[in-house]
Scaffold this active site. Structure first.
Site, mmCIF file in Angstrom:
data_model
loop_
_atom_site.group_PDB
_atom_site.id
_atom_site.type_symbol
_atom_site.label_atom_id
_atom_site.label_comp_id
_atom_site.label_asym_id
_atom_site.label_seq_id
_atom_site.Cartn_x
_atom_site.Cartn_y
_atom_site.Cartn_z
ATOM 1 N N ASP A 9 51.002 15.995 43.035
ATOM 2 C CA ASP A 9 49.586 16.230 42.727
ATOM 3 C C ASP A 9 49.081 17.351 43.628
ATOM 4 O OD1 ASP A 9 46.732 15.851 42.055
ATOM 5 O OD2 ASP A 9 47.385 13.929 41.233
ATOM 6 N N ASP A 34 50.639 22.732 42.584
ATOM 7 C CA ASP A 34 49.597 23.219 41.685
ATOM 8 C C ASP A 34 50.326 23.597 40.397
ATOM 9 O OD1 ASP A 34 47.773 24.574 40.195
ATOM 10 O OD2 ASP A 34 47.112 25.915 41.791
ATOM 11 N N VAL A 35 50.084 22.835 39.341
ATOM 12 C CA VAL A 35 50.863 23.060 38.112
ATOM 13 C C VAL A 35 50.582 24.418 37.463
ATOM 14 C CG1 VAL A 35 51.180 20.597 37.599
ATOM 15 C CG2 VAL A 35 49.227 21.837 36.592
ATOM 16 N N TYR A 78 39.270 22.189 26.089
ATOM 17 C CA TYR A 78 40.112 21.011 26.379
ATOM 18 C C TYR A 78 40.902 20.603 25.130
ATOM 19 C CZ TYR A 78 41.196 16.250 28.032
ATOM 20 O OH TYR A 78 41.825 15.080 28.393
ATOM 21 N N LYS A 92 44.935 20.568 24.582
ATOM 22 C CA LYS A 92 45.656 19.328 24.254
ATOM 23 C C LYS A 92 46.358 19.431 22.895
ATOM 24 C CE LYS A 92 44.720 17.073 28.033
ATOM 25 N NZ LYS A 92 45.791 16.725 28.982
ATOM 26 N N THR A 144 38.662 6.572 34.159
ATOM 27 C CA THR A 144 39.309 7.199 35.325
ATOM 28 C C THR A 144 38.274 8.114 35.971
ATOM 29 O OG1 THR A 144 40.024 9.243 34.246
ATOM 30 C CG2 THR A 144 41.500 7.343 34.004
HETATM 31 N N1 LIG Z 1 40.551 9.750 31.189
HETATM 32 C C1 LIG Z 1 40.558 9.978 29.892
HETATM 33 O O1 LIG Z 1 39.665 9.535 29.157
HETATM 34 C C2 LIG Z 1 41.680 10.751 29.255
HETATM 35 C C3 LIG Z 1 41.832 10.680 27.880
HETATM 36 C C4 LIG Z 1 42.853 11.381 27.252
HETATM 37 C C5 LIG Z 1 43.705 12.145 28.018
HETATM 38 N N2 LIG Z 1 43.549 12.213 29.366
HETATM 39 C C6 LIG Z 1 44.502 13.042 30.109
HETATM 40 O O2 LIG Z 1 45.206 12.212 31.002
HETATM 41 C C7 LIG Z 1 45.642 12.985 32.117
HETATM 42 C C8 LIG Z 1 45.219 12.287 33.387
HETATM 43 O O3 LIG Z 1 43.802 12.258 33.434
HETATM 44 P P1 LIG Z 1 42.993 11.157 34.270
HETATM 45 O O4 LIG Z 1 41.970 10.611 33.400
HETATM 46 O O5 LIG Z 1 43.950 10.293 34.980
HETATM 47 O O6 LIG Z 1 42.229 12.129 35.278
HETATM 48 P P2 LIG Z 1 42.169 12.152 36.859
HETATM 49 O O7 LIG Z 1 41.201 13.221 37.193
HETATM 50 O O8 LIG Z 1 41.967 10.784 37.389
HETATM 51 O O9 LIG Z 1 43.655 12.612 37.246
HETATM 52 C C9 LIG Z 1 44.118 13.910 37.023
HETATM 53 C C10 LIG Z 1 45.009 14.284 38.187
HETATM 54 O O10 LIG Z 1 45.498 15.609 37.959
HETATM 55 C C11 LIG Z 1 45.479 16.307 39.187
HETATM 56 N N3 LIG Z 1 45.392 17.757 38.962
HETATM 57 C C12 LIG Z 1 44.367 18.460 38.433
HETATM 58 N N4 LIG Z 1 44.650 19.759 38.443
HETATM 59 C C13 LIG Z 1 45.896 19.888 38.988
HETATM 60 C C14 LIG Z 1 46.738 21.003 39.266
HETATM 61 N N5 LIG Z 1 46.352 22.266 39.007
HETATM 62 N N6 LIG Z 1 47.953 20.772 39.812
HETATM 63 C C15 LIG Z 1 48.351 19.496 40.097
HETATM 64 N N7 LIG Z 1 47.595 18.421 39.873
HETATM 65 C C16 LIG Z 1 46.374 18.612 39.316
HETATM 66 C C17 LIG Z 1 44.228 15.773 39.892
HETATM 67 O O11 LIG Z 1 44.286 16.021 41.291
HETATM 68 C C18 LIG Z 1 44.246 14.307 39.514
HETATM 69 O O12 LIG Z 1 44.908 13.505 40.483
HETATM 70 C C19 LIG Z 1 45.020 14.356 31.950
HETATM 71 O O13 LIG Z 1 45.966 15.253 31.411
HETATM 72 C C20 LIG Z 1 43.900 14.111 30.977
HETATM 73 O O14 LIG Z 1 43.546 15.270 30.263
HETATM 74 C C21 LIG Z 1 42.561 11.527 30.010
#
Ligand SMILES: NC(=O)c1ccc[n+]([C@@H]2O[C@H](COP(=O)([O-])OP(=O)(O)OC[C@H]3O[C@@H](n4cnc5c(N)ncnc54)[C@H](O)[C@@H]3O)[C@@H](O)[C@H]2O)c1
Length: 245
Positions: free
Chosen positions: A37, A59-60, A151, A155, A186
């Site tokens: 992360d 950093d991805v 977004y 996706k 989240t």
């Molecule tokens: N929460 C929702 O409703 C939801 C719904 C559909 C999809 N998603 C997807 O699920 C995945 C996880 O989301 P989440 O809800 O757990 O969010 P979150 O913000 O809790 O977690 C995302 C994580 O990604 C890390 N991150 C962000 N940018 C980064 C980078 N450049 N390099 C490395 N790490 C990085 C953050 O530090 C964080 O820990 C995401 O891809 C999100 O788009 C979330």
């Protein structure tokens, strides 16, 4: 015998909501998990909490940072069996008024980040003849969303990328799939207004948002043998009924 005994799994975004729940479930199922992360402190803390085998600040969006993390993981653990791409960001802006920098940042993290991680991890899987990649997309990539064009585009891109990579590497024993969750409680959705959330809940056949631990079992299934063996280029939809493709 647990579902993921002896698997080496790298989880990006593993310190955040869904990624962390997947990392935790993988560790419980016997995998040696590497939490990757952005923030070094939070990453180390999450890894310690879930009993991970390792952690890495990455950093991805930065190809060199991703390549270094993959090389370090293969050096330390001998291989990568499972890659979960969960790192992501979400912001809101109407498409025609969007700052191009906002667009570019979202594409860089949510789409190019997935490409970078696969670009460097998958060749190791192909070389060994076994691997699983699980990309966390979103149901918004299928249905779109107001003020979420950047977004949703990223996706949708992840879903197309998943299918294309799956076609390239399935014959080498590497299975690539996506999960497209609906709204999940989240930190990512914590900042959205209560009004929006109430309206969204009313739209959902289940009438509620999901929890990260309700996504993790799908990621365990896709990584497991034999449970995941026949999924190739699929997008699974634990989404409270928001989308029925
Ligand atoms: N929460 C929702 O409703 C939801 C719904 C559909 C999809 N998603 C997807 O699920 C995945 C996880 O989301 P989440 O809800 O757990 O969010 P979150 O913000 O809790 O977690 C995302 C994580 O990604 C890390 N991150 C962000 N940018 C980064 C980078 N450049 N390099 C490395 N790490 C990085 C953050 O530090 C964080 O820990 C995401 O891809 C999100 O788009 C979330």
């Amino acid at each position: 015998m647990r579902a993921l005994d002896e698997r080496i799994a790298l989880v990006t975004g593993g310190a955040g909501g869904i990624g962390r729940a997947i990392a935790e479930a993988y560790a419980r199922e016997g995998a040696q998990v590497i939490v990757a992360d952005r923030d070094a402190g939070a990453t180390a803390e999450a890894a310690a909490d879930i009993g991970a085998a390792g952690h890495r600040a990455i950093d991805v969006t930065d190809a060199a940072s991703v390549e270094a993390a993959i090389i370090a993981t293969v050096r330390a653990h001998g291989r990568i069996d499972v890659l979960v791409n969960s790192a992501g960001i979400l912001t809101e802006a109407p498409a025609t008024a969007m700052d191009p920098a906002t667009w570019a940042e979202t594409i860089a993290v949510d789409l190019t980040g997935v490409f970078h991680c696969c670009r460097y991890a998958v060749p190791h899987m192909v070389e060994r003849g076994w691997g699983r990649v699980i990309n966390i997309a979103s149901q918004l990539g299928i249905k779109g969303g107001r003020s979420l064009a950047h977004y949703a585009a990223a996706k949708a891109g992840v879903i197309g990328f998943t299918k294309s990579l799956a076609l390239e590497v399935a014959e080498h024993g590497v299975l690539v799939n996506a999960i497209a969750p609906g709204p999940i409680e989240t930190p990512m959705v914590a900042g959205i207004t209560e009004e929006w959330k109430a309206a969204k809940r009313a739209e959902l056949p289940l009438g509620r948002f999901g929890r990260p631990e309700e996504i993790a079992p799908t990621a365990v299934l896709l990584a497991s043998d034999p449970g995941g063996n026949l999924y190739v280029g699929q997008t699974l939809g634990p989404n409270s009924g928001d989308v029925m493709p």
